[in-house]
Design an enzyme around this catalytic site. Structure first.
Site, PDB file in Angstrom:
ATOM      1  N   ASP A 195       0.868  -1.170   0.000  1.00 22.46           N
ATOM      2  CA  ASP A 195       0.000   0.000   0.000  1.00 22.46           C
ATOM      3  C   ASP A 195       0.911   1.228   0.000  1.00 22.46           C
ATOM      4  OD1 ASP A 195      -1.609   2.188   0.672  1.00 22.46           O
ATOM      5  OD2 ASP A 195      -3.011   0.934   1.793  1.00 22.46           O
ATOM      6  N   LYS A 220      -4.052  11.947  -1.032  1.00 22.47           N
ATOM      7  CA  LYS A 220      -3.044  12.411  -0.068  1.00 22.47           C
ATOM      8  C   LYS A 220      -1.961  13.178  -0.826  1.00 22.47           C
ATOM      9  CE  LYS A 220      -4.439   8.890   3.145  1.00 22.47           C
ATOM     10  NZ  LYS A 220      -4.457   7.443   3.324  1.00 22.47           N
TER      11      LYS A 220
HETATM   12  C1  LIG Z   1      -5.521   6.750   3.391  1.00 25.09           C
HETATM   13  C2  LIG Z   1      -5.235   5.303   3.329  1.00 25.09           C
HETATM   14  C3  LIG Z   1      -6.140   4.420   2.732  1.00 25.09           C
HETATM   15  C4  LIG Z   1      -7.437   4.947   2.207  1.00 25.09           C
HETATM   16  O1  LIG Z   1      -8.322   3.951   1.846  1.00 25.09           O
HETATM   17  P1  LIG Z   1      -9.622   4.334   1.013  1.00 25.09           P
HETATM   18  O2  LIG Z   1     -10.282   3.049   0.831  1.00 25.09           O
HETATM   19  O3  LIG Z   1      -9.153   4.923  -0.289  1.00 25.09           O
HETATM   20  O4  LIG Z   1     -10.422   5.294   1.820  1.00 25.09           O
HETATM   21  C5  LIG Z   1      -5.783   3.094   2.654  1.00 25.09           C
HETATM   22  N1  LIG Z   1      -4.617   2.651   3.137  1.00 25.09           N
HETATM   23  C6  LIG Z   1      -3.727   3.478   3.721  1.00 25.09           C
HETATM   24  C7  LIG Z   1      -2.422   2.959   4.226  1.00 25.09           C
HETATM   25  C8  LIG Z   1      -4.013   4.818   3.843  1.00 25.09           C
HETATM   26  O5  LIG Z   1      -3.152   5.625   4.426  1.00 25.09           O
END
Ligand SMILES: *Cc1c(COP(=O)(O)O)cnc(C)c1O
Length: 409
Positions: A195, A220
């Site tokens: 991720d 982000k």
């Molecule tokens: C912000 C973030 C997400 C966001 O997930 P969404 O399903 O797009 O809301 C996922 N994983 C991480 C590590 C994040 O920081």
């Protein structure tokens, strides 16, 4: 040696990315250290959305799917993100949310490793990743196991189908050694998915160094705006083998044949499910132009300079107020954020926001500051530290108002 405001202005004067800030709209009365939660607005986005709404939608109507290039936007925007993470253009596609994209990737990986009984994650990762991994595991009748960061490599065994990790931890900013973990997973025949929500756009991710899959967030550091769609990466050699359960019509080999049965498209296209949120996708498309000509190695050098400066100032002025550092001191293990722990963190952050310094709070006790390299100045880091010092010295946070919890933090 005490760091002065003058020192910080001198660092800004030498910053090769200093003029990139002009590509953003930022309020004059705000110091924004929260680009890790919601990126600032690039100037290119407003005009692009206006064109999309007033020309492409209002006048072009349904013709715009072809004539304005809406139909291929997931691939086109994916190619822009591919450049930031070191992937090939046809290895990235933009769609859905990070959570949903992760579901597709994890189910595909389980299919590619039949007979293996575990998804392996790590404790302390962003909750949605663990929630999705455990949801997928339950559905697929395999286990979801969480290692600690210390035991991670040892826990990769022959039963692990896929390792899922956040490249940069959302709370501490700790950066995993991607290359080493890729190798460790592959040594046991496991796949690995990353991720990239807190690394893409602030460092050279180097996804080509053996990663199998990745997902990441568009709102982000990529500045796509609230609810911007996310993206998925799959290494070229895996694309033919990908199967996932969200087999919607846009992932079909020929969506407009309206065939009764599903037949997957080629390459990354088969990961598409339904109609993308075109306005949000075009906002992200335009936002990514803020990265034009920005070298990710240079961006990361600036991140290291900004975070080093904040830590140095915190050592000088903030630790005496009861803060402790909750991020790595080693700059090679640190992403674009610095977290400080303090038991009154919630009220402190509310006070800072009321005074124009925006960071965020992560339970139970972390105040978190993000240093987006495209628009953060060294002098802002200086002013942020001075403001925090003042708020602590006067105990300005110590009121019922600032201690009262709000819904979204
Ligand atoms: C912000 C973030 C997400 C966001 O997930 P969404 O399903 O797009 O809301 C996922 N994983 C991480 C590590 C994040 O920081």
């Amino acid at each position: 040696m005490t760091l002065t405001r003058q020192d910080c202005l001198a660092l800004d004067a030498r910053d090769p990315l200093a003029n990139v800030r002009e590509r953003f709209i930022l309020p004059d009365d705000i110091t924004y250290l929260d680009g890790n939660s919601l990126g600032a607005l690039p100037k290119s986005v407003g005009p692009r959305l206006r064109q999309a709404v007033e020309q492409e939608w209002a006048r072009g109507l349904i013709r715009s799917w072809n004539e304005a290039g809406w139909y291929r936007a997931p691939q086109r925007v994916g190619a822009k993100i591919a450049k930031l993470i070191g992937a090939a253009d046809d290895e990235v596609i933009v769609m859905d949310s990070t959570s949903v994209d992760l579901l597709k990737v994890l189910t595909a990986a389980l299919r590619m490793r039949p007979g293996r009984t575990k998804i392996l994650g790590v404790s302390g990762d962003f909750p949605t990743d663990s929630y999705i991994a455990s949801g997928v595991a339950e559905f697929a009748n395999v286990g979801f196991v969480r290692a600690t960061p210390e035991t991670l490599i040892d826990e990769i065994d022959d039963d692990v189908a896929i390792v899922v990790l956040t490249h940069v931890n959302y709370r501490s900013g700790f950066v995993h050694d991607m290359r080493a973990l890729n190798a460790a997973a592959h040594a046991k025949g496991a796949l690995i998915a990353w991720d990239l929500s807190h690394s893409a756009g602030v460092m050279p991710v180097g996804i080509a160094a053996g990663a199998d899959f990745a997902v990441g967030c568009g709102y982000k550091y990529l500045n796509g705006g609230p609810g911007a769609p996310a993206y998925s990466f799959a290494a070229k050699q895996h694309q033919a083998a990908i199967e996932h359960p969200l087999t919607g019509w846009l992932g079909h080999a020929d969506p407009f044949a309206f065939a009764p049965n599903y037949e997957p498209a080629q390459g990354m296209d088969k990961l598409l499910t339904g109609t993308p949120p075109i306005l949000s996708l075009l906002a992200l498309d335009a936002a990514l132009d803020a990265f034009d000509g920005v070298d990710m190695a240079q961006a990361y050098a600036k991140v290291q300079s900004l975070t080093y400066l904040f830590i140095a100032l915190a050592d000088e002025r903030l630790m005496r107020h009861g803060f402790t550092l909750a991020s790595p001191r080693d700059k090679t293990r640190r992403g674009a954020q610095v977290s400080l722990a303090h038991e009154e963190g919630y009220a402190i952050m509310q006070t800072l926001i009321a005074r124009g310094l925006i960071g965020d709070f992560r339970a139970p006790n972390i105040v978190r500051f993000g240093f987006a390299p495209l628009y953060t100045r060294h002098v802002e880091v200086y002013e942020a530290a001075a403001l925090i010092d003042g708020v602590m010295a006067t105990r300005a946070w110590d009121t019922d108002d600032f201690k009262a919890r709000k819904a979204g933090t």
